[in-house]
Every structure is written in structure tokens, then in C-alpha cells.
Design a protein around this motif. Structure first.
Motif, PDB file in Angstrom:
ATOM      1  N   GLU A  52       0.928  -1.306   0.170  1.00  0.00           N
ATOM      2  CA  GLU A  52       0.023  -0.093   0.117  1.00  0.00           C
ATOM      3  C   GLU A  52       0.994   1.257  -0.042  1.00  0.00           C
ATOM      4  N   TYR A  53       2.131   1.073   0.321  1.00  0.00           N
ATOM      5  CA  TYR A  53       3.078   2.376   0.609  1.00  0.00           C
ATOM      6  C   TYR A  53       3.882   2.363  -0.667  1.00  0.00           C
ATOM      7  N   GLY A  54       3.480   2.997  -1.745  1.00  0.00           N
ATOM      8  CA  GLY A  54       4.247   3.030  -2.997  1.00  0.00           C
ATOM      9  C   GLY A  54       5.276   4.055  -3.028  1.00  0.00           C
ATOM     10  N   LEU A  55       5.326   4.813  -2.043  1.00  0.00           N
ATOM     11  CA  LEU A  55       6.370   6.062  -1.939  1.00  0.00           C
ATOM     12  C   LEU A  55       7.859   5.597  -2.087  1.00  0.00           C
ATOM     13  N   THR A  56       8.281   4.662  -1.502  1.00  0.00           N
ATOM     14  CA  THR A  56       9.580   4.380  -1.285  1.00  0.00           C
ATOM     15  C   THR A  56       9.983   3.714  -2.712  1.00  0.00           C
ATOM     16  N   LEU A 160      15.689  13.063   0.134  1.00  0.00           N
ATOM     17  CA  LEU A 160      15.041  12.058  -0.706  1.00  0.00           C
ATOM     18  C   LEU A 160      13.668  11.705   0.129  1.00  0.00           C
ATOM     19  N   GLY A 161      12.897  10.783  -0.518  1.00  0.00           N
ATOM     20  CA  GLY A 161      11.884  10.049   0.339  1.00  0.00           C
ATOM     21  C   GLY A 161      10.652  10.904   0.571  1.00  0.00           C
ATOM     22  N   SER A 162      10.688  12.047  -0.089  1.00  0.00           N
ATOM     23  CA  SER A 162       9.602  13.095   0.524  1.00  0.00           C
ATOM     24  C   SER A 162       9.862  13.519   1.974  1.00  0.00           C
ATOM     25  N   THR A 163      10.928  13.540   2.755  1.00  0.00           N
ATOM     26  CA  THR A 163      10.987  13.952   4.005  1.00  0.00           C
ATOM     27  C   THR A 163      10.744  15.271   4.302  1.00  0.00           C
ATOM     28  N   GLY A 165       8.066  16.556   3.202  1.00  0.00           N
ATOM     29  CA  GLY A 165       6.686  16.516   3.458  1.00  0.00           C
ATOM     30  C   GLY A 165       6.371  16.816   4.891  1.00  0.00           C
ATOM     31  N   ASN A 166       7.195  16.397   5.765  1.00  0.00           N
ATOM     32  CA  ASN A 166       7.208  16.406   7.166  1.00  0.00           C
ATOM     33  C   ASN A 166       6.988  17.960   7.679  1.00  0.00           C
ATOM     34  N   PHE A 167       7.370  18.956   7.212  1.00  0.00           N
ATOM     35  CA  PHE A 167       7.411  20.135   7.372  1.00  0.00           C
ATOM     36  C   PHE A 167       6.008  20.957   6.927  1.00  0.00           C
ATOM     37  N   ALA A 205      -2.211   4.347   2.088  1.00  0.00           N
ATOM     38  CA  ALA A 205      -0.683   4.230   2.296  1.00  0.00           C
ATOM     39  C   ALA A 205      -0.458   4.462   3.683  1.00  0.00           C
ATOM     40  N   TYR A 206      -1.186   5.154   4.301  1.00  0.00           N
ATOM     41  CA  TYR A 206      -0.918   5.459   5.839  1.00  0.00           C
ATOM     42  C   TYR A 206      -1.867   4.938   6.811  1.00  0.00           C
ATOM     43  N   ASN A 207      -2.565   3.675   6.238  1.00  0.00           N
ATOM     44  CA  ASN A 207      -3.474   3.034   7.239  1.00  0.00           C
ATOM     45  C   ASN A 207      -3.552   1.528   6.667  1.00  0.00           C
ATOM     46  N   VAL A 212       1.044  -1.948  10.148  1.00  0.00           N
ATOM     47  CA  VAL A 212       2.391  -1.722  10.393  1.00  0.00           C
ATOM     48  C   VAL A 212       2.413  -0.071  10.879  1.00  0.00           C
ATOM     49  N   THR A 213       1.691   0.552   9.774  1.00  0.00           N
ATOM     50  CA  THR A 213       1.725   2.113  10.154  1.00  0.00           C
ATOM     51  C   THR A 213       1.188   2.408  11.625  1.00  0.00           C
ATOM     52  N   ALA A 214       0.088   1.449  12.058  1.00  0.00           N
ATOM     53  CA  ALA A 214      -0.544   1.832  13.500  1.00  0.00           C
ATOM     54  C   ALA A 214       0.504   1.550  14.347  1.00  0.00           C
ATOM     55  N   ALA A 215       1.433   0.489  14.223  1.00  0.00           N
ATOM     56  CA  ALA A 215       2.353   0.098  15.127  1.00  0.00           C
ATOM     57  C   ALA A 215       3.415   1.262  15.251  1.00  0.00           C
ATOM     58  N   PHE A 216       4.035   1.621  13.934  1.00  0.00           N
ATOM     59  CA  PHE A 216       5.013   2.756  13.922  1.00  0.00           C
ATOM     60  C   PHE A 216       4.496   3.929  14.795  1.00  0.00           C
ATOM     61  N   ASN A 217       3.067   4.299  14.580  1.00  0.00           N
ATOM     62  CA  ASN A 217       2.674   5.652  15.135  1.00  0.00           C
ATOM     63  C   ASN A 217       2.602   5.268  16.643  1.00  0.00           C
ATOM     64  N   GLU A 251      -2.222  13.459   7.602  1.00  0.00           N
ATOM     65  CA  GLU A 251      -1.771  13.675   9.132  1.00  0.00           C
ATOM     66  C   GLU A 251      -2.179  12.250   9.709  1.00  0.00           C
ATOM     67  N   MET A 252      -1.146  12.046  10.554  1.00  0.00           N
ATOM     68  CA  MET A 252      -1.450  10.971  11.696  1.00  0.00           C
ATOM     69  C   MET A 252      -1.467  11.229  12.822  1.00  0.00           C
ATOM     70  N   HIS A 253      -2.455  10.707  13.417  1.00  0.00           N
ATOM     71  CA  HIS A 253      -2.914  11.149  14.828  1.00  0.00           C
ATOM     72  C   HIS A 253      -3.045   9.779  15.687  1.00  0.00           C
ATOM     73  N   THR A 281       0.816  13.522  15.448  1.00  0.00           N
ATOM     74  CA  THR A 281       2.192  12.843  15.416  1.00  0.00           C
ATOM     75  C   THR A 281       3.034  13.212  14.234  1.00  0.00           C
ATOM     76  N   GLU A 282       2.387  13.293  12.881  1.00  0.00           N
ATOM     77  CA  GLU A 282       3.157  13.550  11.768  1.00  0.00           C
ATOM     78  C   GLU A 282       2.270  14.150  10.689  1.00  0.00           C
ATOM     79  N   SER A 283       2.976  15.042   9.850  1.00  0.00           N
ATOM     80  CA  SER A 283       2.200  15.358   8.687  1.00  0.00           C
ATOM     81  C   SER A 283       3.120  14.828   7.298  1.00  0.00           C
ATOM     82  N   SER A 284       2.378  14.564   6.306  1.00  0.00           N
ATOM     83  CA  SER A 284       3.005  14.254   4.883  1.00  0.00           C
ATOM     84  C   SER A 284       2.441  15.124   4.036  1.00  0.00           C
ATOM     85  N   HIS A 285       2.879  16.151   3.834  1.00  0.00           N
ATOM     86  CA  HIS A 285       2.269  17.247   2.741  1.00  0.00           C
ATOM     87  C   HIS A 285       2.775  16.341   1.289  1.00  0.00           C
TER      88      HIS A 285
HETATM   89  C1  AVJ Z   1       9.610   9.289   5.870  1.00  0.00           C
HETATM   90  C2  AVJ Z   1       8.365  11.151   6.357  1.00  0.00           C
HETATM   91  C3  AVJ Z   1       8.309  10.373   4.263  1.00  0.00           C
HETATM   92  O1  AVJ Z   1       5.587  10.942   5.461  1.00  0.00           O
HETATM   93  O2  AVJ Z   1       5.230   8.946   4.228  1.00  0.00           O
HETATM   94  C4  AVJ Z   1       5.384   6.625   6.367  1.00  0.00           C
HETATM   95  C5  AVJ Z   1       7.041   8.587   7.120  1.00  0.00           C
HETATM   96  N1  AVJ Z   1       4.805   8.009   8.132  1.00  0.00           N
HETATM   97  N2  AVJ Z   1       4.162   6.038   7.137  1.00  0.00           N
HETATM   98  C6  AVJ Z   1       5.819   9.777   5.127  1.00  0.00           C
HETATM   99  C7  AVJ Z   1       5.623   7.761   7.186  1.00  0.00           C
HETATM  100  C8  AVJ Z   1       3.988   6.948   8.095  1.00  0.00           C
HETATM  101  C9  AVJ Z   1       7.270   9.199   5.678  1.00  0.00           C
HETATM  102  N3  AVJ Z   1       8.426  10.192   5.428  1.00  0.00           N
END
Ligand code: AVJ
Length: 322
Positions: A52-56, A160-163, A165-167, A205-207, A212-217, A251-253, A281-285
Motif C-alpha cells: 500500500e505504501y508505494g512512495l519508497t 529523498l523520500g519526500s521527507t 513533506g514532514n514540514f 498508504a498511511y492506514n 504496520v503504520t499503526a504500530a509505527f505511530n 496527518e497521522m494522529h 504525530t506527523e504530517s506528510s504534505h
Molecule cells: C519518511 C516522512 C516520508 O511521510 O510518508 C510513512 C513517514 N509515516 N508512513 C511519510 C511515514 C507513515 C514518511 N516520510
């Protein structure tokens, strides 16, 4: 005369940040950079291989396919610094392409010693590449690298990795400007940005269904329990991923499932949470490819090239310091 000698309590930066962000009026928060302790970094590596997380995979695909072309646009000689190297897997393509034309120094900059060790192991064997890790915050590490370089050397910064996006958008711009101030004219920044796609795909991708993402959060609360003697009951919190369509971000909450009190001794904090109250806990713009050249121009760069993955919309942007 009376001198008081109360033990000066060395409150760690982590504890101070936890205290400040959890007591914000309105929405409570925790800074996302603390998601990456040893457990969190391992869980993030697992996220990266989730279907589900195609980003990487998109990030890596563009680098693998276009590394030669990207490197062809860089000045020479050049040294490489990477902000938040993580495991370093994707970086291999760039380093291998560069090492075909020159001996290359590679400086991964990481606050996580675990990620730094993984990265040195992953990339340590490439011929003609020397690795020198910096366990520092991004800009501090970059300053150290920039100061240490020889006069004729250019710098390539990998972010890289759209990091980015956290800002928040403004903070992202400010960060790029600060980076520009450390660089010299002609230096390069390879910036990975996850592009907007359907809300359904982004939410999945975030659920992910395996949790796994739940555990990460949730691990962020477990980490605070471990390191600060706190008593978060993880069974009273649920992972939540939201699409904020005004800010164009995920947004992750962590949602509190009941009214509860939590103690965080090392942060001298007693926290009362209402039922359904959340900790953000996190934003991914997410970005639009056409917006990146404007972002570059606003922050002292120009966008020299853009390479896009269409399977999972993601852009690799080559920015040159003007
Ligand atoms: C590493 C910040 C790019 O926001 O997609 C992945 C972190 N958080 N799943 C992202 C993350 C939940 C990831 N970054």
C-alpha cells in the motif's frame, strides 16, 4: 549565608519537546522526528515494503532509471551529503553513477545512530566511495560538511523520500532557504517529493490493513514509556490517518478511546485526555510537480530537471543553488 543546592535537573531535549508539544492549547502534538528510535526505524523499513505504501519504491525506481541522467547534470568534482539517509538503499544508484566518473565522498547525516549504522553497512562496499557519517541534526551536519570541503568541490545534497513533506509549507520553504545559505552557487539539491494522487490511495498508504503504520505511530507512546517512565496504555489509543484537503497533506494522529490520565515523570507532566481527543504525530504534505520550480525560485534555487514516476506519482527534482 544560605546557598541552595537543589540538584539541577537536566531535562533532556526530548522531554522538553514532549512537554511543550503535548501541552499546546488546542490540538496536542508530538514531533514526528521522535518516531525513529530503533524500533521505529525498523517499523519504518517495514512500511517501505508494504504494497500500500508505494512512495519508497517510486523514489527508488526514478533513481535507478535516471541516475545517469541526473549525475550528468551535476558539476564536477562533487561530494555528496544526504539528509536523513535512512538505510541508504536508494542512494546506491546515485553513488554508483558518480563513482564511474570520480572518487566520491558520501556524508550521511542522521540523528538516528541505528539508521547511520545500517547505511554504512549498505553502502560501505561501493568502490571509489568513502563514507563519513554525521550523527547530527540536518542543518548542523550539512554545515559541518560544507565547512570541511575543499575549495574546488561542489556539493550535492540528497533529501529523498519526500521527507520535506514532514514540514508545514512555510517551514519547508524556510528550511530550503537555510539550506541555500549554507551552500554555494552551483551546488545541487536532489529533492524527492510525493505527488498528489487519489485520496483513497493516499489514505491506504498511511492506514495499511496489516497495521504496520499503526504500530509505527503507537511506538512513539511506547518510546515515551521506555525513555521517560511514562504510563501510556497503548490499548487506549488508536492510529488514525486523515487527509487534510485544505493543507493537502496526510496527518497521522493517535486517538484516545476514553477519558484518561497519563503520567510522564521525566517531563514532569500529568496529561488529561478526553475521549476521542487526538495527539497529532506527523504530517506528510503532498505536492504538484508544477509547483516545485516555484518553490525552488522562492528559496534561492532553480529547478534544473524533474523526473517523475507515473506508476506511483512521485517527482525527483534537481535544484541548483542560484
Ligand atoms: C519518511 C516522512 C516520508 O511521510 O510518508 C510513512 C513517514 N509515516 N508512513 C511519510 C511515514 C507513515 C514518511 N516520510
Amino acid at each position: 549565608m544560605l546557598t541552595s543546592s537543589l540538584p539541577v535537573r537536566q531535562v533532556s531535549e526530548f522531554a522538553a519537546d514532549v512537554r511543550e508539544s503535548l501541552t499546546k492549547p488546542g490540538q496536542r502534538e508530538l514531533p514526528s522526528k521522535y518516531l525513529y528510535d530503533e524500533v521505529g526505524s525498523a517499523l519504518f523499513e517495514a512500511i517501505c515494503v508494504l504494497p500500500e505504501y508505494g512512495l519508497t519504491r517510486a523514489d527508488a525506481r526514478v533513481l535507478e532509471k535516471y541516475a545517469g541522467e541526473i549525475v550528468g547534470r551535476l558539476p564536477s568534482p562533487i561530494q555528496v551529503a544526504e539528509l536523513g539517509s535512512g538505510s541508504g538503499k536508494k542512494t546506491r544508484w546515485i553513488l554508483e553513477a558518480l563513482s564511474r566518473r570520480q572518487m566520491t565522498y558520501y556524508y550521511p547525516i542522521e540523528i538516528s545512530p541505528f539508521a547511520l549504522a545500517a547505511c554504512a553497512k549498505e553502502l560501505g562496499q561501493i568502490e571509489l566511495v568513502s563514507i563519513v557519517g554525521h550523527e547530527k541534526p540536518y542543518l548542523e551536519g550539512l554545515r559541518a560538511v560544507a565547512e570541511g570541503r575543499a575549495e574546488q568541490d561542489h556539493l550535492l545534497v540528497l533529501f529523498l523520500g519526500s521527507t520535506i513533506g514532514n514540514f508545514d509549507r512555510d517551514a519547508g520553504d524556510a528550511f530550503l532557504r537555510e539550506m541555500r545559505a549554507i551552500l554555494q552557487r552551483g551546488d545541487a539539491l536532489l529533492l524527492g517529493t510525493d505527488l498528489e494522487k487519489s485520496v483513497e490511495l493516499q489514505l491506504r498508504a498511511y492506514n495499511d490493513p496489516a497495521g504496520v503504520t499503526a504500530a509505527f505511530n503507537l511506538n512513539l507512546l511506547a518510546r515515551i514509556n521506555r525513555e521517560m517512565g511514562a504510563d501510556f496504555d497503548l490499548s487506549c489509543f488508536r492510529h488514525q490517518a486523515r487527509w487534510n484537503r485544505v493543507e493537502r497533506r496526510i496527518e497521522m494522529h493517535l486517538r484516545s478511546t476514553c477519558r484518561q490520565t497519563v503520567h510522564i515523570p521525566a517531563a514532569s507532566l500529568r496529561l488529561m485526555l478526553d475521549e476521542d481527543e487526538t495527539i497529532w504525530t506527523e504530517s506528510s504534505h503532498k505536492y504538484q510537480a508544477e509547483g516545485i520550480p516555484e518553490m525552488a525560485a522562492r528559496t534561492g534555487f532553480h529547478c534544473e530537471g524533474q523526473w517523475i514516476d507515473h506508476e506511483w506519482p512521485f517527482a525527483q527534482n534537481l535544484l541548483i543553488a542560484g
